[in-house]
Design a protein around this motif. Structure first.
Motif, PDB file in Angstrom:
ATOM      1  N   GLU A  59      27.913  34.677   4.726  1.00 23.04           N
ATOM      2  CA  GLU A  59      27.393  35.607   5.449  1.00 23.04           C
ATOM      3  C   GLU A  59      26.381  36.401   5.034  1.00 23.04           C
ATOM      4  N   ALA A  69      32.959  36.412   6.052  1.00 21.56           N
ATOM      5  CA  ALA A  69      33.760  36.985   7.042  1.00 21.56           C
ATOM      6  C   ALA A  69      35.200  36.410   7.246  1.00 21.56           C
ATOM      7  N   ARG A  79      35.481  41.205  13.443  1.00 23.23           N
ATOM      8  CA  ARG A  79      35.039  40.647  12.197  1.00 23.23           C
ATOM      9  C   ARG A  79      35.476  41.499  11.199  1.00 23.23           C
ATOM     10  N   TYR A  81      34.489  41.751   7.147  1.00 23.83           N
ATOM     11  CA  TYR A  81      33.449  41.434   6.082  1.00 23.83           C
ATOM     12  C   TYR A  81      34.274  41.616   4.706  1.00 23.83           C
ATOM     13  N   GLY A  95      33.777  46.210   9.149  1.00 23.19           N
ATOM     14  CA  GLY A  95      33.324  45.102  10.144  1.00 23.19           C
ATOM     15  C   GLY A  95      33.074  45.755  11.595  1.00 23.19           C
ATOM     16  N   LYS A  98      32.068  41.448  17.169  1.00 22.26           N
ATOM     17  CA  LYS A  98      30.730  40.745  17.299  1.00 22.26           C
ATOM     18  C   LYS A  98      30.640  40.595  18.982  1.00 22.26           C
ATOM     19  N   TRP A 105      25.015  38.211  13.139  1.00 25.06           N
ATOM     20  CA  TRP A 105      25.262  39.537  12.801  1.00 25.06           C
ATOM     21  C   TRP A 105      23.917  40.641  12.707  1.00 25.06           C
ATOM     22  N   ASP A 108      23.092  42.924  15.742  1.00 18.91           N
ATOM     23  CA  ASP A 108      23.884  44.007  16.227  1.00 18.91           C
ATOM     24  C   ASP A 108      23.819  44.985  14.985  1.00 18.91           C
ATOM     25  N   LEU A 111      26.842  45.695  12.738  1.00 19.33           N
ATOM     26  CA  LEU A 111      27.253  44.588  12.013  1.00 19.33           C
ATOM     27  C   LEU A 111      26.374  44.401  10.885  1.00 19.33           C
ATOM     28  N   GLU A 112      25.077  44.599  11.161  1.00 21.68           N
ATOM     29  CA  GLU A 112      24.045  44.273  10.206  1.00 21.68           C
ATOM     30  C   GLU A 112      24.314  45.364   9.002  1.00 21.68           C
ATOM     31  N   VAL A 115      27.264  44.395   6.872  1.00 17.52           N
ATOM     32  CA  VAL A 115      26.820  43.024   6.027  1.00 17.52           C
ATOM     33  C   VAL A 115      26.064  43.526   4.762  1.00 17.52           C
TER      34      VAL A 115
END
Length: 155
Positions: A59, A69, A79, A81, A95, A98, A105, A108, A111-112, A115
């Motif tokens: 991921e 994930a 999600r 992570y 997380g 999504k 990811w 968004d 989410l970015e 991660v």
């Protein structure tokens, strides 16, 4: 069967963890999905271990960053992570949902951010392992050594 860790960090008035942050953010909006995630985490720890089949691997952006994930149940979108160090050790992060309107990811910002945070933590942990400051125990179930990340993390 496995040890599950999470990242602890200071907040005004105390400390919290990435997993607690995740649960706190989505407790009201996704209670059933959170309970399913908690049940799966319990199963990883007590029955199955952290085998690859339970994670969506790769991921992160680097092939060796170990960011993944936790696989979700079909028809859900929450999600979690993680950093999967082995079949017996995973580090749980944060997380989010999504949205069905995105494919990755990177589309968004929440989410970015999560991660990228796990990629930074993974890099620090892998460096500590490479330097011998951190190691996996002989039985494969524990991280031993310097577990402190002193570099400020971005939240």
């Amino acid at each position: 069967m496995a040890s599950l860790y999470t990242v602890m960090f200071e907040v005004p008035g105390g400390a919290t963890t990435k997993l607690d942050q995740f649960i706190g953010k989505y407790r009201d909006a996704y209670p059933e999905q959170l309970m399913d995630i908690v049940r799966r985490l319990k199963s990883l720890g007590t029955k199955t271990g952290c085998i690859e089949n339970f994670f969506k691997l790769d991921e992160g952006l680097d092939p060796d960053d170990l960011v993944c994930a936790l696989y979700d149940v079909p028809e859900t979108n929450l999600r979690l992570y993680c950093i999967r160090l082995s079949d017996q050790i995973a580090i749980l992060g944060d997380g989010g949902p999504k949205p069905k309107t995105i494919r990755a990811w990177q589309e968004d910002k929440d989410l970015e951010r999560e991660v990228h945070e796990m990629m930074r933590v993974s890099k620090i942990i892998r460096t500590k392992i490479d330097n011998g400051d951190l190691r996996i125990s002989d039985n494969g179930l524990r991280l031993e050594g310097d577990l402190w990340i002193t570099r400020p993390l971005t939240y």
